[in-house]
Design a protein around this motif. Structure first.
Motif, PDB file in Angstrom:
ATOM      1  N   UNK A   1      11.230 -16.408  -4.483  1.00  0.00           N
ATOM      2  CA  UNK A   1      11.198 -16.839  -3.078  1.00  0.00           C
ATOM      3  C   UNK A   1      11.509 -18.326  -2.932  1.00  0.00           C
ATOM      4  N   UNK A   2      11.134 -19.117  -3.921  1.00  0.00           N
ATOM      5  CA  UNK A   2      11.304 -20.575  -3.851  1.00  0.00           C
ATOM      6  C   UNK A   2      12.670 -21.034  -4.339  1.00  0.00           C
ATOM      7  N   UNK A   3      13.601 -20.118  -4.582  1.00  0.00           N
ATOM      8  CA  UNK A   3      14.893 -20.549  -5.147  1.00  0.00           C
ATOM      9  C   UNK A   3      15.692 -21.494  -4.252  1.00  0.00           C
ATOM     10  N   UNK A   4      15.944 -21.184  -2.989  1.00  0.00           N
ATOM     11  CA  UNK A   4      16.810 -22.120  -2.244  1.00  0.00           C
ATOM     12  C   UNK A   4      16.030 -23.354  -1.813  1.00  0.00           C
ATOM     13  N   UNK A   5      15.704 -24.191  -2.764  1.00  0.00           N
ATOM     14  CA  UNK A   5      14.867 -25.372  -2.520  1.00  0.00           C
ATOM     15  C   UNK A   5      15.604 -26.394  -1.666  1.00  0.00           C
ATOM     16  N   UNK A   6      14.875 -26.977  -0.766  1.00  0.00           N
ATOM     17  CA  UNK A   6      15.377 -28.129  -0.033  1.00  0.00           C
ATOM     18  C   UNK A   6      14.256 -29.158   0.002  1.00  0.00           C
ATOM     19  N   UNK A   7      14.635 -30.396  -0.105  1.00  0.00           N
ATOM     20  CA  UNK A   7      13.662 -31.474  -0.210  1.00  0.00           C
ATOM     21  C   UNK A   7      13.944 -32.545   0.825  1.00  0.00           C
ATOM     22  N   UNK A   8      12.910 -33.295   1.116  1.00  0.00           N
ATOM     23  CA  UNK A   8      13.034 -34.434   2.023  1.00  0.00           C
ATOM     24  C   UNK A   8      13.455 -35.683   1.259  1.00  0.00           C
ATOM     25  N   UNK A   9      12.901 -35.852   0.062  1.00  0.00           N
ATOM     26  CA  UNK A   9      13.193 -37.045  -0.739  1.00  0.00           C
ATOM     27  C   UNK A   9      13.351 -36.653  -2.202  1.00  0.00           C
ATOM     28  N   UNK A  10      14.124 -37.444  -2.965  1.00  0.00           N
ATOM     29  CA  UNK A  10      14.272 -37.133  -4.392  1.00  0.00           C
ATOM     30  C   UNK A  10      12.960 -37.361  -5.133  1.00  0.00           C
ATOM     31  N   UNK A  11      12.801 -36.664  -6.265  1.00  0.00           N
ATOM     32  CA  UNK A  11      11.543 -36.770  -7.002  1.00  0.00           C
ATOM     33  C   UNK A  11      11.405 -38.089  -7.741  1.00  0.00           C
ATOM     34  N   UNK A  12      12.499 -38.820  -7.960  1.00  0.00           N
ATOM     35  CA  UNK A  12      12.435 -40.183  -8.494  1.00  0.00           C
ATOM     36  C   UNK A  12      13.633 -40.962  -7.968  1.00  0.00           C
ATOM     37  N   UNK A  13      13.787 -42.196  -8.381  1.00  0.00           N
ATOM     38  CA  UNK A  13      14.837 -43.043  -7.825  1.00  0.00           C
ATOM     39  C   UNK A  13      16.152 -42.991  -8.565  1.00  0.00           C
ATOM     40  N   UNK A  14      16.337 -42.052  -9.458  1.00  0.00           N
ATOM     41  CA  UNK A  14      17.563 -42.012 -10.256  1.00  0.00           C
ATOM     42  C   UNK A  14      18.726 -41.394  -9.480  1.00  0.00           C
ATOM     43  N   UNK A  15      19.916 -41.669  -9.965  1.00  0.00           N
ATOM     44  CA  UNK A  15      21.106 -41.078  -9.362  1.00  0.00           C
ATOM     45  C   UNK A  15      21.159 -39.579  -9.546  1.00  0.00           C
ATOM     46  N   UNK A  16      20.668 -39.098 -10.698  1.00  0.00           N
ATOM     47  CA  UNK A  16      20.635 -37.654 -10.929  1.00  0.00           C
ATOM     48  C   UNK A  16      19.731 -36.952  -9.929  1.00  0.00           C
ATOM     49  N   UNK A  17      18.588 -37.581  -9.608  1.00  0.00           N
ATOM     50  CA  UNK A  17      17.666 -36.986  -8.630  1.00  0.00           C
ATOM     51  C   UNK A  17      18.305 -36.955  -7.244  1.00  0.00           C
ATOM     52  N   UNK A  18      19.081 -37.972  -6.905  1.00  0.00           N
ATOM     53  CA  UNK A  18      19.763 -37.994  -5.605  1.00  0.00           C
ATOM     54  C   UNK A  18      20.828 -36.895  -5.542  1.00  0.00           C
ATOM     55  N   UNK A  19      21.567 -36.705  -6.637  1.00  0.00           N
ATOM     56  CA  UNK A  19      22.564 -35.622  -6.667  1.00  0.00           C
ATOM     57  C   UNK A  19      21.882 -34.259  -6.600  1.00  0.00           C
ATOM     58  N   UNK A  20      20.756 -34.121  -7.271  1.00  0.00           N
ATOM     59  CA  UNK A  20      20.004 -32.868  -7.235  1.00  0.00           C
ATOM     60  C   UNK A  20      19.482 -32.591  -5.828  1.00  0.00           C
ATOM     61  N   UNK A  21      19.008 -33.634  -5.148  1.00  0.00           N
ATOM     62  CA  UNK A  21      18.558 -33.500  -3.760  1.00  0.00           C
ATOM     63  C   UNK A  21      19.702 -33.021  -2.873  1.00  0.00           C
ATOM     64  N   UNK A  22      20.864 -33.661  -3.005  1.00  0.00           N
ATOM     65  CA  UNK A  22      22.026 -33.277  -2.209  1.00  0.00           C
ATOM     66  C   UNK A  22      22.445 -31.842  -2.508  1.00  0.00           C
ATOM     67  N   UNK A  23      22.485 -31.481  -3.793  1.00  0.00           N
ATOM     68  CA  UNK A  23      22.892 -30.125  -4.181  1.00  0.00           C
ATOM     69  C   UNK A  23      21.915 -29.088  -3.642  1.00  0.00           C
ATOM     70  N   UNK A  24      20.622 -29.345  -3.755  1.00  0.00           N
ATOM     71  CA  UNK A  24      19.630 -28.378  -3.276  1.00  0.00           C
ATOM     72  C   UNK A  24      19.674 -28.217  -1.766  1.00  0.00           C
ATOM     73  N   UNK A  25      19.760 -29.329  -1.049  1.00  0.00           N
ATOM     74  CA  UNK A  25      19.802 -29.246   0.406  1.00  0.00           C
ATOM     75  C   UNK A  25      21.085 -28.566   0.894  1.00  0.00           C
ATOM     76  N   UNK A  26      22.200 -28.914   0.273  1.00  0.00           N
ATOM     77  CA  UNK A  26      23.464 -28.289   0.641  1.00  0.00           C
ATOM     78  C   UNK A  26      23.454 -26.807   0.280  1.00  0.00           C
TER      79      UNK A  26
END
Length: 161
Positions: A50-75
């Motif tokens: 049920x939790x597969x299509x994750x969307x987040x408000x903020x990245x889990x840390x300040x790294x570039x990988x976390x920002x890309x992961x945030x964008x990928x999950x939300x998109x």
């Protein structure tokens, strides 16, 4: 209520998909599932699905990988809704209702999830074609185990047409 009488099968399927993404894909629920469910039990397996299509408000840390992961999950969550809407818009009118409508709604979530995962797999760090195919395969599992909810909504919407 005129609003409920004017509901279509496509609209019911889209509404069910949006509710699944909003309720079970949000950051609070997904973090809770990660911490408190055991993937080796049936209930834990279903909660993780049920939790597969994750969307987040903020990245889990300040790294570039976390920002890309945030964008990928939300998109991915947005594309899931869009692809399900497209599949339902094309195919929901061709079935009479009942079991056929359930299968169409169910298949729409399988195909929509796989397409959304494949498309967004190229946003993450070090994307590969094999990684995109694996993401699509895992996402189709989401559609397989959760898609019956959308299928029932499509069938109910078809009955209301």
């Amino acid at each position: 209520m005129a609003l409920f009488r004017s509901r279509t099968a496509t609209g019911a399927g889209i509404l069910a998909t949006v509710l699944l993404v909003l309720i079970f894909g949000n950051q609070i629920f997904t973090e809770w599932v990660d911490r408190h469910s055991d993937g080796s039990t049936v209930w834990g397996f279903f909660l993780r699905m049920l939790a597969w299509p994750r969307w987040w408000i903020s990245p889990h840390d300040g790294s570039g990988n976390a920002a890309r992961e945030l964008l990928a999950n939300d998109l991915r969550a947005l594309l899931l809704i869009l692809f399900v809407a497209l599949v339902l818009a094309v195919s929901a009118k061709t079935v009479a209702g009942g079991g056929g409508a359930v299968v169409v709604g169910w298949a729409a979530l399988i195909f929509g999830a796989a397409l959304a995962a494949f498309t967004t797999a190229f946003i993450i760090a070090d994307p590969t074609m094999l990684g995109a195919l694996n993401a699509a395969a895992a996402a189709s599992g989401y559609g397989l185990f959760v898609g019956w909810i959308v299928g029932i909504a499509v069938a109910a919407g078809k009955k209301a047409d």
